[in-house]
Design an enzyme around this catalytic site. Structure first.
Site, PDB file in Angstrom:
ATOM      1  N   ARG A  60      54.239 -42.812  11.661  1.00 56.56           N
ATOM      2  CA  ARG A  60      54.353 -41.358  11.819  1.00 56.56           C
ATOM      3  C   ARG A  60      55.706 -40.824  11.349  1.00 56.56           C
ATOM      4  O   ARG A  60      55.837 -39.668  10.976  1.00 56.56           O
ATOM      5  CB  ARG A  60      54.098 -40.917  13.272  1.00 56.56           C
TER       6      ARG A  60
ATOM      7  N   TYR B  14      47.743 -18.429  -1.363  1.00 54.58           N
ATOM      8  CA  TYR B  14      46.610 -19.083  -0.704  1.00 54.58           C
ATOM      9  C   TYR B  14      46.350 -18.406   0.654  1.00 54.58           C
ATOM     10  O   TYR B  14      47.304 -18.041   1.362  1.00 54.58           O
ATOM     11  CB  TYR B  14      46.969 -20.557  -0.529  1.00 54.58           C
TER      12      TYR B  14
ATOM     13  N   ASP C 273      55.084 -22.762  -4.806  1.00 50.40           N
ATOM     14  CA  ASP C 273      53.866 -23.548  -4.609  1.00 50.40           C
ATOM     15  C   ASP C 273      53.313 -23.847  -6.004  1.00 50.40           C
ATOM     16  O   ASP C 273      52.840 -22.949  -6.699  1.00 50.40           O
ATOM     17  CB  ASP C 273      52.863 -22.734  -3.767  1.00 50.40           C
TER      18      ASP C 273
ATOM     19  N   LYS D 245      44.371 -30.805  -4.269  1.00 49.60           N
ATOM     20  CA  LYS D 245      43.824 -30.208  -5.489  1.00 49.60           C
ATOM     21  C   LYS D 245      44.082 -31.113  -6.705  1.00 49.60           C
ATOM     22  O   LYS D 245      43.536 -32.195  -6.757  1.00 49.60           O
ATOM     23  CB  LYS D 245      44.394 -28.797  -5.665  1.00 49.60           C
TER      24      LYS D 245
END
Ligand SMILES: *Cc1c(COP(=O)(O)O)cnc(C)c1O
Length: 399
Positions: A59, A111, A183, A208
């Site tokens: 983690r 987005y 982005d 993507k």
């Protein structure tokens, strides 16, 4: 003395993590290990205190599959460092909480999840966020003097493929002591490398183009060591770490990123040109078309025009829905960047949450269809669009 030559993007996408791992694997294996054992407490403390690199706890991101992925990701954007995340939104959340707390200005369309985070959630934490359109750039200076310390945008934007000038906006941001985060999901590092144009940080939905096969959900953040180190504790304690199996799968996908995206650029250009000639298409939004408003800027700041385009169906919103329902190769689904072509009608999916006036203000008509061009043959995709546009018979879904 040998001069160190910077390797090309394809080479870096394959060898960016070093040629092979400790056991000789030429690709990134899955270390499905949550915790790593040490020979002694002294060895353990060396890693815990950061004196030596090493695996410790997954983690935290201290896992060999994740290390290898992040080295490749950094290389692709020409960044000093990269962190990977369990999703694009996780990467954005960590970015905004680390560097955006003094206020964020978001320019242009973004987005849906990003807009929601900026307009609904971050303000709950007292973070001031400002959303302006690309046509309202003259408001940026005034907003930056109110204390906002981060400028954020996507380019090309979704779904109108508007271009924002990375070099010019980074100069404005820097003049006011603000950071610029871009982005780069839509363009991918194959078509656009914002750090070379003055951006400070890059965020990706690796779900993507980086993943490229619609089979993984992940995110990435790239930038200087100075800007990425403070993100580490946020990622660690938000628990937004990528899974080792996803890291390995994403590293596998990155090896074909360049050939996939270049092919998608070429096919999208052919689809866009053919749609621009079609009598039932009112308008095509694609930066690779010479009459597209963003064409000149795209030529300057991009290395390819991308695999995303939007069309406006001449018959209006209901006809656009029928066209989307009649498409056979283009699957009716949000998302983008995969091997299979996808279609969405923004007013029913990605921008459904906005009011009709808000969509109109952003230039998103109900007749708009957004296409994510995959890796099928261009002729087949064009034939599919033609049959859907030309058909007079309402489809089952529309009756
Ligand atoms: C999909 C997407 C995101 C969010 O990514 P997830 O991986 O779905 O969390 C952010 N930005 C852009 C441009 C996207 O297309």
């Amino acid at each position: 003395m040998t001069k160190v030559r910077k390797q090309g993007l394809s080479t870096r996408s394959i060898h960016g993590h070093g040629s092979r791992d400790a056991h000789g694997s030429p690709h990134v294996p899955v270390y499905d290990t949550t915790t790593f054992a040490f020979q002694s407490t002294a060895d353990l403390l060396d890693v815990v205190d950061g004196r030596k690199p090493g695996s410790l706890y997954t983690r935290y991101g201290l896992n060999p599959s994740i290390f290898a992925l992040e080295e490749t990701l950094a290389g692709l954007e020409g960044a000093e460092m990269a962190w990977s995340f369990c999703s694009g939104m996780a990467a954005e959340t960590a970015l905004f909480l680390t560097h955006g707390r003094a206020g964020i200005v978001c320019i242009g369309d973004a987005y849906g999840g990003t807009l929601e985070l900026l307009s609904s959630q971050l303000p709950l934490l007292g973070i001031k966020t400002h959303l302006i359109l690309g046509s309202e750039l003259d408001e940026l200076d005034a907003l930056l003097t109110t204390g906002a310390r981060m400028v954020f945008f996507e380019t090309p934007t979704n779904p109108t493929l508007e271009m924002l000038d990375i070099r010019a906006i980074s100069a404005k941001a820097h003049a006011c002591g603000a950071l610029l985060a871009v982005d780069n999901t839509f363009a991918s590092p194959v078509n656009q490398r914002p750090l070379e144009l003055g951006a400070d940080l890059i965020v990706h939905s690796a779900t993507k183009y980086l993943g490229g096969h619609s089979d993984l959900t992940a995110g990435a953040l790239m930038g200087s060591k100075e800007l990425l180190m403070p993100v580490w504790n946020w990622r660690k304690n938000l628990g937004s770490m990528i899974a080792p199996a996803t890291a390995s799968l994403l590293a596998r996908s990155l090896r074909t990123l360049v050939v996939r995206v270049r092919q998608q650029n070429e096919t999208a250009q052919r689809v866009a040109e053919s749609m621009a000639r079609h009598p039932k298409v009112r308008r095509v939004f694609y930066p690779g078309l010479v009459d597209c408003p963003g064409h000149a800027l795209a030529k300057e700041q991009m290395h390819g025009f991308g695999g995303m385009l939007s069309i406006e169906v001449a018959g209006g919103g209901e006809e656009a829905t029928r066209v989307a329902d009649r498409l056979k190769l283009f699957a009716l689904a949000p998302s983008l960047g995969g091997a299979e072509s996808l279609v969405t009608q923004p007013c029913t999916t990605t921008h459904h949450g906005l009011t009709a006036e808000e969509r109109a203000r952003r230039g998103i008509s109900d007749a708009m269809l957004r296409l994510s061009v995959g890796l099928e043959d261009a002729e087949d995709l064009i034939a599919d669009l033609e049959q859907a546009l030309d058909s007079e018979i309402p489809s089952m879904a529309a009756t």
